[in-house]
Design an enzyme around this catalytic site. Sequence first.
Site, PDB file in Angstrom:
ATOM      1  N   LEU A  19      11.075  -0.816  -0.741  1.00 26.11           N
ATOM      2  CA  LEU A  19      11.267  -2.224  -0.399  1.00 26.11           C
ATOM      3  C   LEU A  19      11.201  -3.135  -1.625  1.00 26.11           C
ATOM      4  O   LEU A  19      12.028  -4.033  -1.790  1.00 26.11           O
ATOM      5  CB  LEU A  19      10.205  -2.669   0.610  1.00 26.11           C
ATOM      6  CG  LEU A  19      10.495  -2.421   2.083  1.00 26.11           C
ATOM      7  CD1 LEU A  19       9.254  -2.714   2.913  1.00 26.11           C
ATOM      8  CD2 LEU A  19      11.662  -3.276   2.553  1.00 26.11           C
ATOM      9  N   ASP A  75      -1.932  -2.779 -12.198  1.00 28.86           N
ATOM     10  CA  ASP A  75      -2.583  -2.667 -10.888  1.00 28.86           C
ATOM     11  C   ASP A  75      -2.904  -4.065 -10.374  1.00 28.86           C
ATOM     12  O   ASP A  75      -3.808  -4.734 -10.894  1.00 28.86           O
ATOM     13  CB  ASP A  75      -3.859  -1.835 -11.048  1.00 28.86           C
ATOM     14  CG  ASP A  75      -4.653  -1.686  -9.765  1.00 28.86           C
ATOM     15  OD1 ASP A  75      -4.160  -2.126  -8.703  1.00 28.86           O
ATOM     16  OD2 ASP A  75      -5.766  -1.125  -9.816  1.00 28.86           O
ATOM     17  N   ASN A 102       4.317  -7.049  -2.557  1.00 32.07           N
ATOM     18  CA  ASN A 102       4.788  -5.898  -1.801  1.00 32.07           C
ATOM     19  C   ASN A 102       3.958  -4.639  -2.049  1.00 32.07           C
ATOM     20  O   ASN A 102       3.965  -3.721  -1.229  1.00 32.07           O
ATOM     21  CB  ASN A 102       6.262  -5.629  -2.156  1.00 32.07           C
ATOM     22  CG  ASN A 102       6.786  -4.348  -1.577  1.00 32.07           C
ATOM     23  OD1 ASN A 102       7.063  -4.259  -0.374  1.00 32.07           O
ATOM     24  ND2 ASN A 102       6.911  -3.320  -2.408  1.00 32.07           N
ATOM     25  N   TYR A 174      -5.098   0.103   7.073  1.00 32.20           N
ATOM     26  CA  TYR A 174      -3.809  -0.540   6.815  1.00 32.20           C
ATOM     27  C   TYR A 174      -3.578  -1.717   7.765  1.00 32.20           C
ATOM     28  O   TYR A 174      -3.172  -2.810   7.346  1.00 32.20           O
ATOM     29  CB  TYR A 174      -2.714   0.510   6.962  1.00 32.20           C
ATOM     30  CG  TYR A 174      -1.309   0.044   6.678  1.00 32.20           C
ATOM     31  CD1 TYR A 174      -0.870  -0.166   5.374  1.00 32.20           C
ATOM     32  CD2 TYR A 174      -0.398  -0.157   7.713  1.00 32.20           C
ATOM     33  CE1 TYR A 174       0.430  -0.561   5.108  1.00 32.20           C
ATOM     34  CE2 TYR A 174       0.904  -0.549   7.465  1.00 32.20           C
ATOM     35  CZ  TYR A 174       1.314  -0.755   6.156  1.00 32.20           C
ATOM     36  OH  TYR A 174       2.604  -1.159   5.897  1.00 32.20           O
ATOM     37  N   LYS A 178      -3.238  -5.626   6.671  1.00 32.97           N
ATOM     38  CA  LYS A 178      -2.032  -6.392   6.968  1.00 32.97           C
ATOM     39  C   LYS A 178      -2.344  -7.620   7.829  1.00 32.97           C
ATOM     40  O   LYS A 178      -1.674  -8.649   7.718  1.00 32.97           O
ATOM     41  CB  LYS A 178      -1.006  -5.495   7.658  1.00 32.97           C
ATOM     42  CG  LYS A 178      -0.432  -4.412   6.751  1.00 32.97           C
ATOM     43  CD  LYS A 178       0.159  -4.988   5.470  1.00 32.97           C
ATOM     44  CE  LYS A 178       0.923  -3.958   4.676  1.00 32.97           C
ATOM     45  NZ  LYS A 178       1.487  -4.533   3.416  1.00 32.97           N
ATOM     46  N   THR A 208      11.140   4.286   3.841  1.00 35.07           N
ATOM     47  CA  THR A 208      10.764   4.472   2.449  1.00 35.07           C
ATOM     48  C   THR A 208       9.785   5.638   2.375  1.00 35.07           C
ATOM     49  O   THR A 208       9.427   6.229   3.397  1.00 35.07           O
ATOM     50  CB  THR A 208      10.094   3.213   1.874  1.00 35.07           C
ATOM     51  OG1 THR A 208       8.814   3.037   2.505  1.00 35.07           O
ATOM     52  CG2 THR A 208      10.948   1.967   2.118  1.00 35.07           C
TER      53      THR A 208
END
Length: 316
Positions: A19, A75, A102, A174, A178, A208
Site C-alpha cells: 500500500l 523506524d 502507513n 492490531y 487501528k 499485500t
Amino acid sequence: MSLPLEGRSAVVTGAGRGLGRAEALELARLGASVVVNDYGQPGRDGSGAASDGPAEEVAAEIRASGGRAVAHQGDVADHEQARALVQSAIDTYGTLDILVNNAGILRDRMVFSMSEEEWDSVIRVHLKGHFNTTHFAAAHWRSRSKESGGPVYGRIVNTSSEAYLAGSAGQPNYAAAKGGIVGLTTSTALALAKYGVTANAICPRARTRMTEDVFAGFAEPSDDALDPLSPEHVAPLVGYLAAPAAARVNGQLLVVHGGMVAVMERPKVAARFDTAKEAFTFEELDELVSPYYAERPEGETFAAAEVLGLKHEPRG
C-alpha cells in the site's frame, strides 16, 4: 494545466512495499515530491535485518518516471527517527505539506495466547508510529502558521483497518492499534483545523504481504484485469485527501477498496434507558436492558464481520 499536488512535498511511511508504495507512486504522479520511508525489514512481523533497499527502490522508480523522491530508512516508532524523517522532508524540499502514515507490522494471535511483547510491538509500530510522525509534522505546521500569521497547507492521511470496525478475533493488538489511530486522527483534526491542516483516516482493503492469509480465499484476476484487491484501488483516495480539493474533508474515516469508497458515520445511540429512580439498581437494569437484547437476532452485534466477508485464521 498544473498537477493537483505540484509544488507540494510528502512523507509516506512504510512505502517500500504494498500500500505504501502505491500511495507514494500516486502522490508523485499527482506532482508531489516524496520522501519514501521504510524500515526495510523483510518479515511482516518486523523480523529480519533492516535495509534501505525497499525505500530506495521506490524512490528510484519515482525518479525514473520524472518525479522527485528521496529514500529514508528509519523506524517511525522511534521518536528521534520520526523527527529525522519529518526534518528530511523540510531539509530536502523546504517544507512538509503531506504526511501519509502507513507503516505497520502484524503479530497475530488469539488474546488468550498473545504475549506481552506481541501486544507491545504492534501497538508501538502502528499507534506510536502514527503519533510520532504526526507530532513532528503538527509542530512544523503550527510554527509555520504562527510565522505567517494565518493558515498553512497540511494534510495527514492515517491508516486504520476494518479489523477495528468489525473486530478480528486473532488480532487484538492490531484491532486495538487501528482503533487508537482513529481516535488520534479525530483529535488531531480538531486541534489542527485552525492552522489549515486536515487529518483523515482510511480503512483500506488490499492484497499485500500483510494480508496474504486474510485474502487467501479470494480469487485473483486474470492477467489482463486489475485485481479488485490491488493497492492501486486505494492510492487514488490518498491522493485526493492530500490535495486542495479535499480541504473540507476533515476528521473522517473512509473505507476503500475495489472501486468503492464508503464514508463511515460516527457511532450512533442505538437505544437509551433512563432510571425512574435516583440511580439504577441491578434489578431495574435487568428489567430494561435484558428485553432489548433478547429481541435482537443472536449474533447481530458481530454481523459486520460477515458483511465484510473477511477470512482470518489466527494462530492459537
